[in-house]
Design a protein around this motif. Structure first.
Motif, mmCIF file in Angstrom:
data_model
loop_
_atom_site.group_PDB
_atom_site.id
_atom_site.type_symbol
_atom_site.label_atom_id
_atom_site.label_comp_id
_atom_site.label_asym_id
_atom_site.label_seq_id
_atom_site.Cartn_x
_atom_site.Cartn_y
_atom_site.Cartn_z
ATOM 1 N N SER A 389 -4.640 13.647 -6.944
ATOM 2 C CA SER A 389 -5.038 12.320 -7.415
ATOM 3 C C SER A 389 -3.844 11.449 -7.786
ATOM 4 O O SER A 389 -3.966 10.230 -7.854
ATOM 5 C CB SER A 389 -5.963 12.452 -8.624
ATOM 6 O OG SER A 389 -5.291 13.095 -9.696
ATOM 7 N N ASN A 395 -8.784 2.858 -8.628
ATOM 8 C CA ASN A 395 -9.744 1.771 -8.787
ATOM 9 C C ASN A 395 -10.362 1.910 -10.169
ATOM 10 O O ASN A 395 -10.957 2.940 -10.487
ATOM 11 C CB ASN A 395 -10.819 1.864 -7.703
ATOM 12 C CG ASN A 395 -11.729 0.662 -7.696
ATOM 13 O OD1 ASN A 395 -11.865 -0.029 -8.705
ATOM 14 N ND2 ASN A 395 -12.357 0.397 -6.557
ATOM 15 N N THR A 397 -13.050 0.800 -11.631
ATOM 16 C CA THR A 397 -14.484 1.108 -11.663
ATOM 17 C C THR A 397 -14.738 2.551 -11.256
ATOM 18 O O THR A 397 -15.482 3.290 -11.918
ATOM 19 C CB THR A 397 -15.248 0.155 -10.743
ATOM 20 O OG1 THR A 397 -14.946 -1.198 -11.114
ATOM 21 C CG2 THR A 397 -16.743 0.395 -10.841
ATOM 22 N N VAL A 398 -14.109 2.939 -10.146
ATOM 23 C CA VAL A 398 -14.294 4.314 -9.675
ATOM 24 C C VAL A 398 -13.733 5.294 -10.698
ATOM 25 O O VAL A 398 -14.330 6.352 -10.958
ATOM 26 C CB VAL A 398 -13.612 4.491 -8.306
ATOM 27 C CG1 VAL A 398 -13.710 5.946 -7.845
ATOM 28 C CG2 VAL A 398 -14.234 3.564 -7.275
ATOM 29 N N ARG A 399 -12.583 4.918 -11.285
ATOM 30 C CA ARG A 399 -11.984 5.793 -12.287
ATOM 31 C C ARG A 399 -12.903 5.953 -13.491
ATOM 32 O O ARG A 399 -13.044 7.058 -14.042
ATOM 33 C CB ARG A 399 -10.643 5.198 -12.724
ATOM 34 C CG ARG A 399 -9.885 6.050 -13.716
ATOM 35 C CD ARG A 399 -9.412 7.341 -13.096
ATOM 36 N NE ARG A 399 -8.588 8.113 -13.979
ATOM 37 C CZ ARG A 399 -8.100 9.301 -13.706
ATOM 38 N NH1 ARG A 399 -8.371 9.868 -12.551
ATOM 39 N NH2 ARG A 399 -7.343 9.936 -14.570
ATOM 40 N N GLU A 401 -16.204 5.651 -13.515
ATOM 41 C CA GLU A 401 -17.333 6.491 -13.119
ATOM 42 C C GLU A 401 -16.931 7.959 -13.082
ATOM 43 O O GLU A 401 -17.705 8.836 -13.495
ATOM 44 C CB GLU A 401 -17.856 6.039 -11.750
ATOM 45 C CG GLU A 401 -18.506 4.666 -11.741
ATOM 46 C CD GLU A 401 -19.788 4.655 -12.568
ATOM 47 O OE1 GLU A 401 -20.418 5.722 -12.692
ATOM 48 O OE2 GLU A 401 -20.148 3.584 -13.082
ATOM 49 N N GLU A 402 -15.725 8.230 -12.574
ATOM 50 C CA GLU A 402 -15.268 9.611 -12.532
ATOM 51 C C GLU A 402 -15.115 10.169 -13.948
ATOM 52 O O GLU A 402 -15.489 11.323 -14.214
ATOM 53 C CB GLU A 402 -13.929 9.697 -11.784
ATOM 54 C CG GLU A 402 -14.036 9.416 -10.284
ATOM 55 C CD GLU A 402 -12.678 9.474 -9.607
ATOM 56 O OE1 GLU A 402 -11.662 9.604 -10.335
ATOM 57 O OE2 GLU A 402 -12.634 9.386 -8.370
#
Length: 487
Positions: A389, A395, A397-399, A401-402
């Protein structure tokens, strides 16, 4: 090369403009210093036919025109980026980087670690002294016949500070006395392999320290493996040792004392050795090839590779040839073998590969390939894996969510662990209660049995006492009757 900062409010036009300007600076080829091109360097000159200039002769030219060379689509992080290569229109200054590097190298000096492996009597010490044109080993005293013979391969290290033309070199020679000298040479290579791996481990440990300013590179940069001049082929011991070493060090095989073989025997012997090496897939160090190499350089590299394994003659003393020349060599009744004559042996080719032209390549290949392979295998065996990673763009937003998913998974895991701990404690409590209940029942049963036993014993004693009283009363009556009769 610095990359332009990427922000959310930056337009595509300004991003491409910044990237193009930086690419034009990075794509210009600085002049290449002769015979010191690092491994993996790429020539990014404006035109293939453009000849490199020396740093000292480079001057700004106001008449240089800005010429677009080509456009390259580079796939980076999943998105295509246009990299435009241009020629500079004026003097910038980074063409003097080779001069800066040269000044730094002269100030700091260099170090080189070489290991020599071979049987006793093959002239390993003489070869090293011949390579560096000075005696490195102290004079050896003759051993008495009663002296104890070592039963294992010893590892001896000798260091010397050399200087030539203002260039300082810290040379470390690692010798392996006792190798191949026993009747049973099984596992004779283990001390050699262990010493190489210990040096890798020491460097890895130094890299992991907080202060890495004074790391000393003790890794073996090259191994000269001396082959006995039998004229037949490689022995099983030679094949086994080189198989163990070729993935850990730069392996350079040489035929020691080749002056005892004729030219035809040397050619046939080399062919059989190369066939054995190819059959057993033993990798040797080969001179690297670059795009900037001239035809003369390529021809020299091909000549060096064709001489492997090198047929070597070592000599530190000077002799006089029949024509009156004083040379380094060995004098025989039939003539003189010159060390520095390519018609007599391959010593100059070995010196060109090991010292003159490719010493830095040997060190870089050790650091970037051999050591990295060992380091990766070592860390993987310790359970340390690479986090991929860190190489990806983040990102938000993606981060987020993760992180939310990881948090939920962590909560579920904690809940499951708490439930399991609760169930385990309940089970342990029930087991303790059941055990206490069983102990109480057993104690009650034991006490009841003891009371029954005591009751029976008391009843038995009572019956005995009662029967004894009856017997005593009967006797008294019989006595009284007897006394009355006598009277």
């Amino acid at each position: 090369m610095a990359t332009p900062a990427q922000s959310s409010d930056q337009t595509i036009q300004s991003s491409n403009s910044n990237l193009s300007s930086l690419s034009s600076v990075a794509s210009t080829s600085p002049p290449t210093p002769p015979s010191s091109v690092p491994i993996g360097s790429i020539n990014m000159a404006a035109t293939p036919s453009e000849s490199p200039e020396s740093p000292s002769s480079h001057k700004p030219d106001s008449h240089d025109a800005s010429v677009m060379v080509d456009t390259v689509d580079v796939l980076q992080n999943g998105s295509a980026t246009n990299v435009i290569r241009r020629k500079l229109t004026g003097f910038v200054g980074f063409s003097n980087l080779p001069i800066q590097w040269h000044r730094k190298s002269i100030r700091n000096g260099f170090n080189f670690n070489v290991m020599v492996v071979g049987e006793s009597g093959l002239g390993k010490s003489t070869l090293i002294s011949t390579l560096f044109n000075m005696p490195l080993y102290p004079p050896r005293s003759e051993k008495r016949p009663s002296a104890d013979i070592p039963k294992t391969v010893a590892i001896q290290s000798i260091s010397a500070d050399l200087e030539e033309g203002g260039v300082k070199l810290r040379l470390t020679v690692v010798d392996t006395p006792g190798f191949g000298d026993f009747v049973n040479n099984e596992d004779a290579w283990l001390p050699i392999v262990e010493n190489i791996e210990q040096r890798f481990d020491a460097y890895l440990e130094a890299e992991n320290k907080v202060n890495r300013a004074n790391i000393v590179d003790n890794r073996i940069h090259a191994v000269i493996y001396c082959i006995a001049p039998t004229g037949h082929s490689l022995r099983p011991l030679d094949i086994e040792v080189m198989t163990k070493l070729h993935n850990k060090v730069n392996l350079i095989p040489v035929i020691a004392k080749s002056d005892i073989l004729t030219d035809e025997e040397i050619i046939a012997f080399k062919a059989r050795i190369r066939a054995d090496l190819d059959y057993h897939k033993i990798n040797l160090f080969e001179t690297p090839r670059y795009e900037v190499d001239s035809d003369e350089t390529m021809e020299e590299k091909t000549s060096i590779i064709s001489k492997i394994p090198f047929a070597i003659v070592g000599a530190t003393s000077e002799v006089t040839t029949p024509d009156g020349r004083v040379v380094r060599g060995r004098k025989y009744p039939w003539g003189v073998v010159e060390v520095d004559n390519e018609d007599h042996c391959d010593f100059l080719k070995l010196r060109d590969m090991l010292v003159k032209n490719y010493m830095e390549e040997l060190k870089e290949y050790t650091n970037e390939i051999l050591y990295e392979n060992y380091r990766s295998a070592k860390l993987t065996a310790m359970g340390i894996s690479q986090d991929q990673s860190v190489f990806k763009e983040v990102n938000p937003t993606v981060r987020q969510e993760e992180e939310r998913a990881l948090h939920q998974a962590k909560l579920l895991k904690m809940e499951a662990e708490m439930r399991m701990v609760f169930q385990q404690k309940v089970a342990e409590k029930e087991q303790r209660l059941k055990q206490s209940e069983d102990e109480l029942f057993a104690r009650h049963r034991e006490m009841k049995e003891n009371l029954d036993k005591q009751r029976r014993e008391l009843e038995a004693k009572k019956s005995q006492i009662e029967s004894g009283r009856i017997y005593m009363s009967t006797e008294e009556k019989s006595r009284k009757k007897g006394f009355s009769l006598r009277s």
